[in-house]
Every structure is written in C-alpha cells, then in structure tokens.
Enzyme design. Structure first.
Site, PDB file in Angstrom:
ATOM      1  N   ASP A 104       0.827  -1.212   0.000  1.00  0.00           N
ATOM      2  CA  ASP A 104       0.000   0.000   0.000  1.00  0.00           C
ATOM      3  C   ASP A 104       0.867   1.270   0.000  1.00  0.00           C
ATOM      4  OD1 ASP A 104      -1.712   2.199   1.026  1.00  0.00           O
ATOM      5  OD2 ASP A 104      -3.195   0.599   1.247  1.00  0.00           O
ATOM      6  N   HIS A 140      -1.708  -2.985   8.274  1.00  0.00           N
ATOM      7  CA  HIS A 140      -2.372  -1.692   8.475  1.00  0.00           C
ATOM      8  C   HIS A 140      -3.873  -1.885   8.428  1.00  0.00           C
ATOM      9  CE1 HIS A 140      -3.497  -0.803   4.172  1.00  0.00           C
ATOM     10  NE2 HIS A 140      -2.598  -1.739   3.980  1.00  0.00           N
TER      11      HIS A 140
HETATM   12 CO    CO Z   1      -2.690  -3.240   2.611  1.00  0.00          CO
END
Ligand code: CO
Length: 213
Positions: free
Chosen positions: A44, A98
């Site tokens: 990400d 996350h």
């Molecule tokens: Co992620």
C-alpha cells in the site's frame, strides 16, 4: 499528479540536500549496508516503511507485498528473509500490517479481482480459522480491522516457522520478530504485543496476543 520528469528533478534536489547535510552519506551507503531491521509490510502506497518509523536509507531492509503475507512457498519473501537474517544479521523483524487494508477487505468480501484472488486466499483461510470471533463483530469495518490484526499475528507465526528462523535460533543468533499495525487515519503504529525471540515462546506469544486483541 507529478510527472516522471518531475520525480527525477525531485531526486536531484533530494540528493543535493542529503549531501549538504552529510557530504559523506552516499559514499558510506555505497560502501556497505548494515541495517538492524527487516520490515515486512503491505505494498500500500500509504504505508512507506522508512518514513513512518523515521529511518534513513541504510537503516531498514524492506520487503513489501499485498497484505504483508509470509507464505512458505514464496521464494521472493523467503529469499529476503534468509538474506536479512543470515547475511545482514538483522536484530529485529517487523511484520507491519495496516487497518483498512484493501487486500484484507477484498478477502473478507470474497471479491473477484483476478489473479490476486489466489494470493488473498491465504487471508480467507485466516478468516475461516477465526470465523466465530469475526462473526461476533458489529460491522464490516470492525471485521476488516480485526482480520488485519489477526493477519499480522498469523504472519509473525509464519516467520517463526520458516527454516530461516528455526536455523538462526538453533545457532543462538539473536533475532526477534514483532507484530505491529499502522492506522492510516492518524499515522500511528500499534504494537500487537507479539514479540518472539525464541522458538519455544512463539505459539504462546501469539495466543497471548490473540487474547488481548
Ligand atoms: Co494493505
């Protein structure tokens, strides 16, 4: 959006600034890397390893993939792990997930996105393992966040169970594994209290962390 040309300009500005701060920095970095940390995190774009823990180039060895998975047949991840532990002799391995992870959410929703569904199957297996706990939660956001936490703990265990860590611990190498999770909304990392520095405590530490979630 910045153009690739602008990125190259910014690179030159960054290199100038780094060299102004420490004229020897690039010479030192070119000569060797000796990071104490291996980071296993999500791909990400909002979770850049170096920045969120305030580390400079040379201080953290990084492996990122979709949803920070450690799969026993993933030659890429295992090679990073083996090199980090055996050659670089890192002291700490951080698995950092996350909240709001798109891969975890897609797994939870059973979305059909393509080839990546096979990768995300690993997370669906985790969801099945903890289905009772997940079903007891109020809404999808809560279930997703819980699954993000569970995924980190399971990946910490996966690191512990690799031949790389088992061999390192068998020769009394000091290397510890930690499970953390990052919140996009405030930029803060939460320690999931699953720190493991020897094989005997791995399962117990993970059970303890699961109970305190
Ligand atoms: Co992620």
């Amino acid at each position: 959006m910045s153009s690739p040309k602008q990125l190259l300009e910014r690179n030159r500005a960054w290199a100038r600034e780094m060299a102004a701060h420490d004229p020897e920095c690039f010479h030192k970095l070119a000569a060797q890397q000796a990071p104490d940390y291996l980071w296993i995190g999500c791909s990400d774009s909002r979770v850049p390893a170096n920045q969120i823990v305030g580390l400079q180039p040379g201080e953290i060895f990084v492996h990122r993939n979709v949803s920070n998975l450690v799969i026993q047949t993933d030659l890429n991840c295992l090679s990073v792990l083996q090199y980090a532990v055996d050659v670089l002799q890192v002291k700490h391995i951080i698995v950092c997930g996350h909240y709001g992870c798109g891969g975890v959410l897609a797994a939870l929703r059973n979305d059909r996105l393509g080839l990546i569904d096979n990768w995300l199957r690993q997370i669906q297996n985790i969801a099945a393992k903890y289905q009772t706990a997940l079903d007891g939660l109020f809404d999808e956001e809560q279930r997703c966040d819980k699954l993000c936490e569970l995924n980190v703990i399971e990946q910490v265990l996966n690191v512990c169970h690799t031949t790389v860590l088992r061999d390192a611990w068998a020769r009394h190498q000091a290397v510890a594994i930690h499970g953390w999770i990052y919140r996009l909304q405030d930029g803060l990392i939460r320690d999931l209290n699953v720190s493991i520095s020897n094989p005997g405590t791995a399962d117990l530490a993970c059970r303890g962390a699961l109970l305190s979630l």
